[in-house]
Design a protein around this motif. Structure first.
Motif, mmCIF file in Angstrom:
data_model
loop_
_atom_site.group_PDB
_atom_site.id
_atom_site.type_symbol
_atom_site.label_atom_id
_atom_site.label_comp_id
_atom_site.label_asym_id
_atom_site.label_seq_id
_atom_site.Cartn_x
_atom_site.Cartn_y
_atom_site.Cartn_z
ATOM 1 N N LEU A 100 0.832 -1.202 0.000
ATOM 2 C CA LEU A 100 0.000 0.000 0.000
ATOM 3 C C LEU A 100 0.867 1.253 0.000
ATOM 4 N N LEU A 160 2.406 1.717 -3.321
ATOM 5 C CA LEU A 160 1.377 2.144 -4.271
ATOM 6 C C LEU A 160 1.099 3.640 -4.128
ATOM 7 N N ILE A 161 0.998 4.069 -2.870
ATOM 8 C CA ILE A 161 0.714 5.492 -2.620
ATOM 9 C C ILE A 161 1.894 6.345 -3.090
ATOM 10 N N TYR A 186 1.795 6.363 -6.791
ATOM 11 C CA TYR A 186 0.498 6.768 -7.312
ATOM 12 C C TYR A 186 0.569 8.021 -8.195
#
Lengths: 255, 118
Positions: free
Chosen positions: B26, B29-30, B33
């Protein structure tokens, strides 16, 4: 196949959110309602709604500080964290705008909703006075959305998940995520009710709420990750503090 | 004396590292992003949504934002005030964090909740 691995679930959730946000790019709203946006009667109503919570926060702060002096540094830390986080613009490429997380999820977990509301009220007042961020007439509305809704959503989510034995990191993540989303949900209610005039409430409310999604989906995830990270950092560094703040039970940090 | 088997696991019990793998993913991903999606809206302005969108919608419904009581939104003054606020807030956070970490080695004060738990 039954999926038991929580890591796998988080990956699925992340990818779904990323895809959703990529395909729903549009403008969005923020939680701080500027000076003069709400009519006087609505601004007054939200201020009156916020005041009992702020008074409750003051009472709890006095009570907790008299029991344990070491409570004050934690409140100071949380106040600084909420203030910094809530005026930190983060670019959201899907919406082409900047918005900011709230920090009330972590504050609600660590110092409880009452003191978290008080901290938020102080942060919002400073921002309204000196940073042209929010407003004095809309201070009450901003307290209700960010302070009351954010703190309670974070606190209750965390407590509920922990009561059903969900692990600490996931509980923290969900608390941060829902605190953020609850804040924007309430902002939509406040804005729609204040500016609608003769227009029906629900269509405008839904319009505003949907407009929040491209910005707040990714920012909510970011806030969830930040909240989980802070809870786990405190767990590694000061587990006794989490016990003291009733975040964990003593037997949970034993050994 | 407490039974160790009764302690509640803080990380996922059947797959202890699964949650962390997910959170790590996560985080990555952030971090990635903005790079993944910049192409979608590269030409958009990066204005604050507080001003550009709430005020825009309110204006459509006949409400306009007023000037704040102390208007620091003048040229680079706002930039300075934000920098000052960030600096003060950062120092305060660091100071209290250090205070909390230093208290770690100290014994709990008599009458504190930690002491009561023991």
């Amino acid at each position: 196949m039954r999926i038991q691995n929580s890591g796998f679930k988080i990956i699925i959730l992340s990818l779904s959110t990323l895809c959703a946000s990529l395909f729903t790019a549009s403008s969005a709203y923020a939680m701080h309602i500027s000076e003069g946006i709400l009519p006087f009667n609505w601004a007054l109503l939200w201020s009156l709604a916020a005041m009992p919570f702020v008074a409750w926060g003051l009472y709890k702060l006095k009570k907790e500080s008299s029991v344990d002096l070491s409570f004050k540094p934690l409140v100071g830390l949380m106040a600084a964290v909420v203030f910094i986080i809530s005026c930190m613009p983060i670019p959201v490429p899907t919406a082409g705008t900047c918005s900011h997380p709230c920090g009330t999820g972590i504050a609600g977990i660590l110092v409880g909703p009452a003191i978290s509301i008080l901290i938020t009220a102080v942060a919002l007042l400073i921002q309204a006075l000196f940073l042209a961020h929010g407003g004095l007439s809309t201070w009450g509305a901003d307290i209700v959305s960010m302070g009351v809704m954010g703190s309670f959503a974070g606190y209750l989510t965390f407590k509920t998940l922990r009561s059903v034995k969900i692990n600490l990191a996931v509980s923290g993540f969900m608390a941060g995520l829902l605190a953020d989303w609850a804040t924007y949900l309430m902002t939509s209610v406040e804005l729609a009710s204040g500016i609608r005039g003769d227009e029906a409430f629900m269509p405008l409310f839904l319009k505003i709420l949907i407009a929040f999604i491209p910005t707040q989906l990714p920012l909510g995830i970011l806030e969830g990750a930040m909240t989980a990270g802070m809870v786990m950092l405190l767990y590694r560094k000061r587990p006794d503090l989490l016990v003291k703040m009733r975040v964990l039970k003593p037997e949970e940090v034993a050994g | 004396m407490r039974n160790a088997k009764k302690t509640t696991p803080l990380l996922s019990s059947p797959y202890p590292r699964g949650g962390w793998v997910g959170l790590m993913f996560l985080f990555i991903l952030i971090t990635l992003y903005p790079l993944l999606v910049t192409a979608v809206d590269a030409s958009e302005k990066w204005s604050g949504v507080d001003e550009s969108v709430i005020e825009k919608y309110a204006k459509e419904h006949g409400r306009e934002a007023r000037e704040p009581l102390i208007n620091t939104d003048q040229g680079d003054l706002l930039l300075f005030v934000f920098l000052l606020a960030g600096t003060v807030g950062g120092f305060a956070a660091g100071y209290y964090w250090r205070t909390l970490m230093e208290n770690r080695s100290q014994k709990p004060e008599p009458g504190s909740r930690t002491e009561e738990h023991r």
